[in-house]
Design an enzyme around this catalytic site. Structure first.
Site, short mmCIF file in Angstrom:
data_model
loop_
_atom_site.label_atom_id
_atom_site.label_comp_id
_atom_site.label_asym_id
_atom_site.label_seq_id
_atom_site.Cartn_x
_atom_site.Cartn_y
_atom_site.Cartn_z
N HIS A 171 0.81 -1.22 0.00
CA HIS A 171 0.00 0.00 0.00
C HIS A 171 0.84 1.27 0.00
CE1 HIS A 171 0.24 -0.37 4.57
NE2 HIS A 171 0.50 0.91 4.43
N GLU A 235 -3.90 3.72 1.62
CA GLU A 235 -4.20 3.95 3.03
C GLU A 235 -4.38 5.44 3.26
OE1 GLU A 235 -2.18 3.70 7.49
OE2 GLU A 235 -1.12 2.81 5.78
N HIS A 262 2.57 11.54 -7.14
CA HIS A 262 1.17 11.20 -7.40
C HIS A 262 0.94 9.71 -7.21
CE1 HIS A 262 3.18 10.76 -11.43
NE2 HIS A 262 2.54 9.60 -11.39
N GLU A 308 -2.88 10.58 -11.31
CA GLU A 308 -2.71 10.39 -12.75
C GLU A 308 -3.71 9.34 -13.22
OE1 GLU A 308 0.89 9.51 -15.98
OE2 GLU A 308 1.14 8.91 -13.88
#
Length: 321
Positions: A171, A235, A262, A308
């Protein structure tokens, strides 16, 4: 043409790096493989895409846009030779925002021992503090990389071996000002589902884990995250009360000093997905039609983090990456 958010993937998270050789060595030591590179000598930057790609990896052999759990490293030429160039890792005031990447590993004690023996520094070792089931190792730029186990500590106690082929890029954590607004955005607009929630009223923060694909395991062992076997999880960390402070704002990593850039969503149909985002009245950083690059768009989330949006090339060919 319709778009189906259930087919979206949390494709990658982008970090700017000072020296690509050092950064590549670190992430490859974690077991990742350079699966794609986009050199841009005219604009004086290169992009490196790393992912787990062993035969047991979740997206082994897939085209890079048809994966989750990629780390994109962005290198702007010359930073490696600039003694004054430093990265904002997102965890120091007043530039907090991005928190960390996280890998899940087979045998956490052995994995951390291997990193320590290689000379990598830790923000938090397993033995530090009360939380003995997580560690944070530092990459060459000082970004935090959380290490969690895919098995309970009891089942890995005394195990000396670790197999990087079993690791997952689990994550990416970002801090959010208003949990309610962010959850609504990532669920309703980005089409993610909440996979698990960790509420910590005593310490006044909550963690929300969202993503695409399969739900979390229902019967994970004690001390093991139900999503530890997955990739492509986002998260969100919410510290109580920030939503009530009109002047409070997180650093998105793209204002100076820069660091995290990003997250990226790959979609089934880029034009249709962007039309859907338009219907949701998103804030755009870059529409598909803006500028010269017609194969990417950037949406802003409620905290101003960049998202993105690219085409999943397995589902529909669009760009010659």
């Amino acid at each position: 043409m319709a778009t189906d958010p259930s087919k979206y993937k949390l494709n990658h998270s982008m970090l700017r790096v000072k020296d690509p050789k050092r950064s590549l060595a670190f992430y490859e030591f974690l077991g990742m493989k350079l699966i794609h590179k986009l050199p841009n000598p005219d604009a004086k930057f290169d992009l490196y895409f790393l992912a787990y790609d062993s035969p047991s990896a979740l997206s082994h052999g897939n085209v890079w846009t048809d994966r989750e759990g990629i780390v994109e490293l962005t290198h702007n030429y010359g930073t490696e030779d600039d003694p004054n160039y430093t990265i904002a890792n997102g965890n120091t005031e007043p530039h907090r925002g991005f928190g960390h990447l996280c890998i899940s590993v087979d045998n956490i004690q052995a994995a951390c021992q291997r990193l320590e023996e290689q000379g990598y520094k830790f923000q938090k070792k397993l033995s530090d503090g009360r939380m003995r089931h997580i560690a944070f190792v530092l990459d060459p730029d000082g970004y935090w990389v959380e290490v969690i186990g895919q098995k309970s500590l009891e089942n890995t106690e005394g195990v000396k071996e670790t197999d990087v082929a079993t690791y997952r890029m689990n994550h990416t954590m970002i801090r959010v000002k208003d949990a309610e607004a962010s959850l609504k955005f990532y669920k309703d607009v980005m089409g993610m589902q909440i996979k698990r929630t960790s509420e910590n009223p005593k310490n006044e923060f909550n963690l929300y884990f969202l993503g695409y694909g399969a739900p979390a395991k229902e019967n994970a062992p004690d001390g093991v995250a139900p999503t530890a076997d997955q990739e492509g999880i986002l998260e969100l960390t919410w510290n109580y009360g920030t939503e009530k402070d009109a002047n409070f704002k997180y650093h998105n990593g793209n204002a100076e000093p820069q660091g995290f850039g990003h997250i990226c969503i790959s979609v089934d149909d880029l034009d249709a997905a962007c039309a859907r985002f338009e219907e949701h009245k998103v804030d755009w950083k870059k529409r598909l039609t803006d500028g010269r690059m017609k194969n990417i768009a950037f949406v802003l989330d409620p905290d101003g983090y960049w998202i993105e949006v690219v085409q999943n090339e397995k589902l529909k060919t669009r760009a010659n990456w």
